[in-house]
Scaffold this active site. Structure first.
Site, mmCIF file in Angstrom:
data_model
loop_
_atom_site.group_PDB
_atom_site.id
_atom_site.type_symbol
_atom_site.label_atom_id
_atom_site.label_comp_id
_atom_site.label_asym_id
_atom_site.label_seq_id
_atom_site.Cartn_x
_atom_site.Cartn_y
_atom_site.Cartn_z
ATOM 1 C CE1 TYR A 274 30.704 70.346 -0.190
ATOM 2 C CE2 TYR A 274 29.786 71.366 1.770
ATOM 3 C CZ TYR A 274 30.548 70.377 1.182
ATOM 4 O OH TYR A 274 31.166 69.435 1.950
ATOM 5 N NE ARG B 142 35.744 73.047 -2.222
ATOM 6 C CZ ARG B 142 36.152 74.241 -1.793
ATOM 7 N NH1 ARG B 142 35.326 75.276 -1.752
ATOM 8 N NH2 ARG B 142 37.409 74.428 -1.425
ATOM 9 C CB VAL C 202 31.198 65.958 -4.870
ATOM 10 C CG1 VAL C 202 31.114 64.992 -3.694
ATOM 11 C CG2 VAL C 202 32.206 67.067 -4.552
ATOM 12 C CG HIS D 75 32.512 60.420 -0.673
ATOM 13 N ND1 HIS D 75 33.878 60.592 -0.542
ATOM 14 C CD2 HIS D 75 32.214 59.308 0.053
ATOM 15 C CE1 HIS D 75 34.374 59.632 0.223
ATOM 16 N NE2 HIS D 75 33.401 58.837 0.589
ATOM 17 C CB CYS E 116 8.097 69.621 0.127
ATOM 18 S SG CYS E 116 9.503 70.362 1.002
ATOM 19 N N GLY F 206 44.213 57.882 -7.791
ATOM 20 C CA GLY F 206 44.223 59.250 -7.261
ATOM 21 C C GLY F 206 43.519 59.447 -5.940
ATOM 22 C CB SER G 61 45.250 60.392 0.300
ATOM 23 O OG SER G 61 43.969 60.677 0.821
ATOM 24 C CG ASN H 39 48.597 58.676 -5.515
ATOM 25 O OD1 ASN H 39 49.238 59.713 -5.455
ATOM 26 N ND2 ASN H 39 47.472 58.500 -4.850
#
Ligand code: APR
Length: 239
Positions: A56, A59, A93, A109, A139, A176, A178, A203
């Protein structure tokens, strides 16, 4: 149809493909030899948190190198000029919709640029790398932070709101994706419970759910969406 029709838009990875964000099922589905399910799951995170953070982190950092495409801008225009109710639901995301100007937006998501603390539950903006030793800003605990992403086996965000809006949709645009990951893959069926609802799929190829759509637009979003939005606004506002 109402005088001011309600529109719901669902987007998937194909929306950002032309911006340079890779889709999930386009290539070989592997990342450094790992199946996507291995890095995008609670089990994968428990097994090897550093690997998942690295996946991540890459990304998140890559978002600095991409820009919204003409398709994102077309949807932001649609929202601005639409007189009825409008909701954009994205499975993506990345933050390209908001950077194009979209505001009525649900990231079902999750979002790469947010982190969540599993100790205190706080969700916070996060643009740097995450690691197992990162301290929570809320925290102060170490080790509780994770990407604010919905992994395989977890529940998508804001499903109640989405289902309520879908029930009253007059137009549903599915862009877009699947159509293999639920619950998003079931949204067309939900919208079709209103027999008058206009269902359009965008698509570059046929998908698992193409048969559920009464209209299909085949082609890249950066080309097809600006044309479609222009036409839709002209037709709707003429009535
Ligand atoms: N224009 C239109 N469609 C495109 C384009 C384009 N330029 N480029 C690719 N597509 C289409 C592909 O044909 C494919 O059907 O986009 C779709 C992308 O599909 P996936 O990679 O499976 O992405 P998505 O449907 O968003 O995946 C759903 O799966 O891995 C999980 O949580 C992740 O949100 C993701 C979910």
């Amino acid at each position: 149809m109402r005088a001011e029709p309600n529109i719901v838009v669902l987007t998937g990875a194909g929306m950002s493909a032309e911006s340079g964000v890779p889709t999930f099922r386009g290539a070989d589905g592997l990342w450094e030899g790992h199946h996507i399910e291995m890095v995008a799951s609670p089990e994968g995170f428990a097994r090897d948190p550093e690997l998942v953070h690295r996946f991540y982190n890459l990304r998140r950092a890559a978002l600095n190198t991409v820009e919204p495409n003409a398709g994102h801008h077309a949807l932001a225009r649609l929202e601005r000029e639409w007189r009825g109710r409008f909701l954009l639901v994205t499975q993506n995301v990345d933050d390209l919709h908001e950077r194009a100007g979209s505001e009525k937006l649900i990231h079902m998501h999750g979002e790469l640029r947010k982190a969540r603390c599993e100790c205190c539950g706080a969700v916070m903006a996060w643009n740097k790398d995450l690691a197992s030793g990162t301290r929570c800003r809320a925290c102060g605990e170490i080790g509780g932070l994770r990407p604010h992403i919905v992994w395989f086996g977890e529940f998508p965000f804001e499903m109640e709101t989405i289902m309520n809006v879908l029930k009253n949709a007059d137009i549903f645009l599915c862009i877009g994706t699947s159509g293999v990951v639920y619950p998003a893959a079931g949204f067309a069926k939900e919208a079709a419970r209103n027999p008058a609802c206009r269902l359009v799929e965008f698509n570059i190829e046929s998908t698992e759910i193409s048969r559920q759509f009464r209209e299909r637009v085949i082609g890249p979003v950066s080309v097809e969406l600006p044309k479609f939005v222009e036409q839709l606004l002209t037709d709707t506002h003429r009535q």
